[in-house]
Structure formats: structure tokens, C-alpha cells
Design a protein around this motif. Structure first.
Motif, PDB file in Angstrom:
ATOM      1  N   VAL A  31      54.295  44.132  19.653  1.00  0.00           N
ATOM      2  CA  VAL A  31      53.303  43.841  18.622  1.00  0.00           C
ATOM      3  C   VAL A  31      53.176  45.107  17.767  1.00  0.00           C
ATOM      4  O   VAL A  31      52.834  46.170  18.287  1.00  0.00           O
ATOM      5  N   LEU A  32      53.484  44.973  16.485  1.00  0.00           N
ATOM      6  CA  LEU A  32      53.425  46.116  15.579  1.00  0.00           C
ATOM      7  C   LEU A  32      52.377  45.852  14.513  1.00  0.00           C
ATOM      8  O   LEU A  32      52.413  44.834  13.832  1.00  0.00           O
ATOM      9  N   THR A  33      51.439  46.786  14.396  1.00  0.00           N
ATOM     10  CA  THR A  33      50.415  46.725  13.362  1.00  0.00           C
ATOM     11  C   THR A  33      50.662  47.911  12.439  1.00  0.00           C
ATOM     12  O   THR A  33      50.972  49.007  12.912  1.00  0.00           O
ATOM     13  N   CYS A  34      50.522  47.686  11.133  1.00  0.00           N
ATOM     14  CA  CYS A  34      50.689  48.774  10.172  1.00  0.00           C
ATOM     15  C   CYS A  34      49.366  49.046   9.466  1.00  0.00           C
ATOM     16  O   CYS A  34      48.641  48.117   9.113  1.00  0.00           O
ATOM     17  N   ALA A  35      49.069  50.321   9.288  1.00  0.00           N
ATOM     18  CA  ALA A  35      47.903  50.757   8.525  1.00  0.00           C
ATOM     19  C   ALA A  35      48.413  51.660   7.412  1.00  0.00           C
ATOM     20  O   ALA A  35      49.273  52.516   7.648  1.00  0.00           O
ATOM     21  N   GLY A  36      47.882  51.480   6.210  1.00  0.00           N
ATOM     22  CA  GLY A  36      48.365  52.226   5.059  1.00  0.00           C
ATOM     23  C   GLY A  36      47.626  53.524   4.783  1.00  0.00           C
ATOM     24  O   GLY A  36      47.940  54.218   3.827  1.00  0.00           O
ATOM     25  N   SER A  37      46.649  53.855   5.643  1.00  0.00           N
ATOM     26  CA  SER A  37      45.905  55.104   5.444  1.00  0.00           C
ATOM     27  C   SER A  37      45.289  55.541   6.767  1.00  0.00           C
ATOM     28  O   SER A  37      45.138  54.734   7.700  1.00  0.00           O
ATOM     29  N   GLY A  38      44.910  56.798   6.821  1.00  0.00           N
ATOM     30  CA  GLY A  38      44.246  57.316   8.004  1.00  0.00           C
ATOM     31  C   GLY A  38      42.914  56.628   8.241  1.00  0.00           C
ATOM     32  O   GLY A  38      42.562  56.296   9.369  1.00  0.00           O
TER      33      GLY A  38
END
Length: 138
Positions: A31-38
Motif C-alpha cells: 500500500v503506497l500513499t503519496c503526500a506532496g508536502s511535509g
């Protein structure tokens, strides 16, 4: 066995897409989750329902940098034990030293070729899945 949960924190949509392609190829059950900022990543990590085993963190991001996110994670008793692997284009000794001073688990310099990047992610996955240290937030 439960699937592994990874969080990629990177402000580059292109780098997020490369990570997604690498994970789909190498570990479709992950399961991969991406976040575009800290800040986005910190909000996810502070959500008690969000589960993550390992964070892959870029350093150079606007707003909250990777160093700032790492510092915040290591201050939070609920997040301190989550392994954080720096995945950055920076090979500067100062960045590497600061990452380890802030207790990053490891530091990878992003490869410029997709084949080499795939190899890096494969080694990363092999290591973390073989260790299978469950560090669920909760």
C-alpha cells in the motif's frame, strides 16, 4: 501477512509517479500513499487511522522541508519509532549528516535513471520487508 504500508513524501508529481510505478512493478501488494508536502504528510501521520510502516522522505520541499518533518516526527511519541528513509537528489555531506543527526533510518541518493531507481527501491523493499518490524502508529 498484512501488506506493508509506505508513505512517499515528495513535492514533485513526477517523482511521486516514478515511485508509484516502481512500487506497482516490484510490490503490487504494498500500500503506497503519496503526500506532496511535509505538512500534508504530518497531517496524515497524526491521523490515528493512518497506518504506515516506513516513510520515504524527500528533503527539499517548499513550506515544511523534509528535515522539518523528520524533526517533528522524532518529537512526537506516537511517530518517533516509524522508520524514515531519506530519498533525495542531494548527495551533500551536510544533508546526509543532518539526516542522521535527526535519526533518519537511512539515506538514499535518488538515481537519475529509472532502471537504477528501480534497483534502489527493490533493495529498499527487500530490506524493510525482511526485517518486518511493525511500527504502526496507534
Amino acid at each position: 501477512m498484512l501488506p506493508f504500508n509506505y508513505l512517499v513524501v515528495d513535492d514533485s508529481p513526477q517523482d511521486q509517479l516514478l515511485a508509484q510505478e516502481a512500487f506497482e512493478h516490484l510490490c503490487p501488494e504494498c500500500v503506497l500513499t503519496c503526500a506532496g508536502s511535509g505538512r500534508e504528510a504530518l497531517a496524515l501521520l497524526q491521523d490515528r487511522d493512518f497506518q504506515v510502516d516506513v516513510v520515504l522522505l524527500d528533503l527539499n520541499m517548499p513550506g515544511m522541508s523534509g528535515f522539518e518533518l523528520l524533526r517533528e516526527m522524532k518529537r512526537d511519541p506516537r511517530l518517533i519509532r516509524i522508520p524514515v528513509v531519506i530519498l533525495s537528489t542531494s548527495s551533500a555531506q551536510q544533508d546526509i549528516s543532518e539526516a542522521y543527526t535527526l535519526h533518519a533510518s537511512s539515506y538514499l541518493v535518488k538515481s537519475s535513471s529509472f532502471a537504477e531507481f528501480l534497483s534502489q527501491i527493490e533493495k529498499f523493499l527487500d530490506y524493510w520487508q525482511s526485517s518486518r518490524t511493525v511500527n504502526h502508529v496507534g
